[in-house]
Design an enzyme around this catalytic site. Sequence first.
Site, PDB file in Angstrom:
ATOM      1  N   LYS A  87       4.481  -5.066   9.158  1.00  0.00           N
ATOM      2  CA  LYS A  87       4.261  -3.933   8.254  1.00  0.00           C
ATOM      3  C   LYS A  87       5.449  -2.992   8.357  1.00  0.00           C
ATOM      4  CE  LYS A  87       1.100  -0.692   9.056  1.00  0.00           C
ATOM      5  NZ  LYS A  87      -0.219  -0.009   9.079  1.00  0.00           N
ATOM      6  N   ASP A 120      -9.998   5.765   8.734  1.00  0.00           N
ATOM      7  CA  ASP A 120      -9.663   5.129   7.454  1.00  0.00           C
ATOM      8  C   ASP A 120     -10.288   3.739   7.371  1.00  0.00           C
ATOM      9  OD1 ASP A 120      -8.582   5.130   4.922  1.00  0.00           O
ATOM     10  OD2 ASP A 120      -6.602   4.450   5.549  1.00  0.00           O
ATOM     11  N   PHE A 180       1.476   3.114   2.396  1.00  0.00           N
ATOM     12  CA  PHE A 180       2.232   3.202   3.644  1.00  0.00           C
ATOM     13  C   PHE A 180       3.518   2.408   3.580  1.00  0.00           C
ATOM     14  CE2 PHE A 180      -0.936  -0.155   3.852  1.00  0.00           C
ATOM     15  CZ  PHE A 180      -0.148  -1.255   4.087  1.00  0.00           C
ATOM     16  N   GLY A 181       3.548   1.322   2.766  1.00  0.00           N
ATOM     17  CA  GLY A 181       4.687   0.429   2.744  1.00  0.00           C
ATOM     18  C   GLY A 181       4.275  -0.977   2.363  1.00  0.00           C
ATOM     19  N   GLY A 208       0.832  -1.192   0.000  1.00  0.00           N
ATOM     20  CA  GLY A 208       0.000   0.000   0.000  1.00  0.00           C
ATOM     21  C   GLY A 208       0.862   1.236   0.000  1.00  0.00           C
ATOM     22  N   VAL A 256       3.630  -5.208   3.655  1.00  0.00           N
ATOM     23  CA  VAL A 256       3.369  -6.147   4.749  1.00  0.00           C
ATOM     24  C   VAL A 256       3.978  -7.494   4.376  1.00  0.00           C
ATOM     25  CG1 VAL A 256       1.640  -7.295   6.164  1.00  0.00           C
ATOM     26  CG2 VAL A 256       1.235  -4.966   5.354  1.00  0.00           C
TER      27      VAL A 256
END
Length: 806
Positions: free
Chosen positions: A526, A621, A509-510, A507, A512
């Site tokens: 994550k 979210d 964010f980074g 995603g 997983v």
Amino acid sequence: MICFILFVFSFLVSVSATAPYKPDDVFLINCGETDVPFDNHGRTWTQEEKNILPKNSDNASFSSVVSYKEESGIPQVPYMTARIFRSDFTYSFPVSPGWKFLRLYFYPTSYKSGFDAVNSFVSVTVNDFTLLQNFSADLTVKASIPESKSLIKEFIVPVYLTLNLTFRPSNNSLAFVNGIEIVSMPDRFYSKGGFDDLITNVGSLIDFEIDNSTASETVHRLNVGGHMVDEVNDSGMFRRWLSDDYEFLIGGVSPYMPDVNISYTEKTPAYVAPAYVYSTCRMMGNAQDTYLNLNFNLTWLFTVDAGFSYLVRLHFFEKYLNKANQRVFSIFLGNQMAREEMDVIRLSGGPRIPIYLDFRIYVGSESGPRPDLRLDLHPLVKDNPEYYEAILNGVEILKLNNSGNLAIIQDNELKPNPPLSSNLTPNHVTQQIKGKSSHLLVKIFIAVGPGTGLATFVVVLMLWMRQMKRKNRKEERVVMFKKLLNMYTYAELKKITKSFSYIIGKGGFGTVYGGNLSNGRKVAVKVLKDLKGSAEDFINEVASMSQTSHVNIVSLLGFCFEGSKRAIVYEFLENGSLDQFMSRNKSLTQDVTTLYGIALGIARGLEYLHYGCKTRIVHFDIKPQNILLDGNLCPKVSDFGLAKLCEKRESVLSLMDTRGTIGYIAPEVFSRMYGRVSHKSDVYSFGMLVIDMIGARSKEIVETVDSAASSTYFPDWIYKDLEDGEQTWIFGDEITKEEKEIAKKMIVVGLWCIQPCPSDRPSMNRVVEMMEGSLDALEIPPKPSMHISTEVITESSSLSDGGEDV
């Protein structure tokens, strides 16, 4: 050259730090008719000019003078005359943008017109803020300690261009006021935090923020250990500092400190508090054997109103000590640890340098409507200080507005005030330079020339120092997390994930990764990208998840914070995210009972976040990608990177940025025309998620048949299907009557949740009740529409809970 710059910089800081504050706006209004312009301190008061009075002033009010002067101590100005109101009466003061002190003067007695203040009750508002409701000045002065015959109510209100002050008499009553004072203050004086630009949120790991739509009332302001400091001896804002000799203090001594030389700084300018405040203090005593001080606390008890948050500002100054670790103590507020280690010398940087710290604490109603807020100072022994002592010089306590109301707790949501200014604030500048190297300072200085370059250099240097301070604060929080959770090194994570070889999700964010702990337990790791703001997201996620324990919330197992490497370790969920599950298992997505069980679990998880935790957590979210499913399809809410923590009684939140995902984000988050941001934003996202779950397959079919449907607001045709009673085909022809009712119930609940006005949405408590209850008990909601009028915002439908708990 560098020495010259530093010399000029220190000179500028010294001048600005010691200069008195000169307010831009000063109104001293002696209400009613009078020929006496000066008060006892020599300040000039004016009569009410026509430009501040309403057009109906003659019909709505009259002026009067007191029948006789009962008390010799009551000043002539402004207490001997009054404006008495028959009906609603609004003063309009033209002011510059910013926060203002508003002081209302009352002398409840009998007046020559026949008016007797004993029977007077009034409500007072300023713009969108309710300051007083059904207020009696007579009852207030009779209950005051120390005993008094007159009264000053001080408020701090944000104003854009006009301060509209409205007095509204209660039913069958007249209202009155003797004097009105309005004084401006330095920008963000009570909102930016203490000398360190921080407001410590007592009982929470996340610092508190005060936005431009927050008003407050001064409930206590004390010159600790000294006499009262009157208005003209304040530092330019005409504040009154009372002595703490009454019910506020338990224990302690007040030493005399003559000829105090106070070194004000840019962090603590001279206007923060007058020298009188820093010249007096209270300490624990027992100078010959301070070990005795370990047996008790230095304690104050402040009477406050229950159901509100309070800003507590503490002032500190060390004259006689000159080294760190000589006097170290802990600060407790409301029997909670507010600051474990308080070393004035260490924080200030040296002796005779004043500092002040800001704390926020919520006071509940467990002890009645007027409980005591307790402040305790106790020596800290773990660092083996030279003296077991504590010290305090001044206290200010402000009651913060509760959804626009300082008088009582009410449910209705109020419209936000306009922004104070279109100019950039220091916070905006900080965002722009965040992450830049220190070379930026030199580049700016060279680019604009030596004249303006020096001023710019000073500003940017200060902002850079503030940013570094915030970075250090984040690292302090990580140390706190280490005491609660497992902290892994990056090398350990590499071993757990077998060099990050198994990717289970990606995603913005980074990434997983899947892995196994040494005991064989499967985990998900994550790893956050090294992006701007990711540190704050990381802190949010760890802080939020560390406070949760619920079957429908993903379990946090540990974290990594190593240089720029940040990662979160949590339980592994076999079925992945909800969106992955729905795309992989088309047959199961047609199973109504399966989807219903997932939706109900998500609702229970959100209910827990909003009402089950000690501190309310608003997720911000909620979407299919952030719902994980275990082997039994039990849903678990995950990804708390955008979450915000707040007290349960706070129905309105302050957001500095828009957060969420398009398609699930609540309308009020990106446009205040829909209302105030609150936990109801999660309710909206949940509603869109449920409708998405029920209607996803249907949406694909409709868009295949009619390409125009893709441009239609998704819930519109869902609502049309509900009206037409043709929702059966969403799940195929073999759906049972019971399954059909479950599907319809989910749609009805989802449509209630996505009402544009937050006050029309049910709370998550109510959502769970609706999901678990029968379809017959549910009303069909109004059709959601993104095009709403002002009337829609101010009205509420039958399921509305006013933006608060039900």
